[in-house]
Design a protein around this motif. Sequence first.
Motif, PDB file in Angstrom:
ATOM      1  N   LYS A 140       0.830  -1.202   0.000  1.00 17.73           N
ATOM      2  CA  LYS A 140       0.000   0.000   0.000  1.00 17.73           C
ATOM      3  C   LYS A 140       0.867   1.257   0.000  1.00 17.73           C
ATOM      4  O   LYS A 140       0.519   2.251  -0.624  1.00 17.73           O
ATOM      5  N   ALA A 141       2.012   1.202   0.678  1.00 18.29           N
ATOM      6  CA  ALA A 141       2.921   2.347   0.699  1.00 18.29           C
ATOM      7  C   ALA A 141       3.568   2.574  -0.670  1.00 18.29           C
ATOM      8  O   ALA A 141       3.846   3.704  -1.059  1.00 18.29           O
ATOM      9  N   ASN A 142       3.789   1.473  -1.414  1.00 14.45           N
ATOM     10  CA  ASN A 142       4.397   1.564  -2.744  1.00 14.45           C
ATOM     11  C   ASN A 142       3.730   0.541  -3.653  1.00 14.45           C
ATOM     12  O   ASN A 142       4.231  -0.559  -3.839  1.00 14.45           O
ATOM     13  N   GLU A 144       3.585  -0.739  -6.498  1.00 13.16           N
ATOM     14  CA  GLU A 144       4.214  -1.061  -7.772  1.00 13.16           C
ATOM     15  C   GLU A 144       4.038  -2.549  -8.058  1.00 13.16           C
ATOM     16  O   GLU A 144       4.264  -3.378  -7.189  1.00 13.16           O
TER      17      GLU A 144
END
Length: 147
Positions: A140-142, A144
């Motif tokens: 969720k933070a990144n 990708e």
Amino acid sequence: MSTEITVEEPLTSNVRPATDALITVRIIKSFLYRNVKNHIVHSINLKETTASQLLDLVKSAINTMGAYRPYRNIEYDSLKIYTKAHGSKSMNLVINFENDQGWVLISPSVTATETSLWDLGVENETEISLFNWNDYVAFKANPEEKW
């Protein structure tokens, strides 16, 4: 003069009672590589089954059914509603990032209670994601994706 009778058929999600529901559990092995396998839970009593019981049920299926062998190396500890029947789906194909407060049924930060799935908002034909909470927070933070 024509007399037309219209009879609306009930939605398929409303045909089965909450005591004999069908739900889909989306087992997420990897958020980055979008490794997801569905497990259909037939004839579940949403009014008596708790989130921790559902977690144990699906983890047992993963550990005993050959089709889930590649999914056994993850420590699954969280359940979150992905979508409800006839509701809008998330733009993310792996997990729904929205509504962490209301739709996370169980996780390390949400303690298990004796509240039934029905009281937690699970209905017939609901899709629920099963995953590792730490992997979810990192994704969720990144968000990708690799593939």
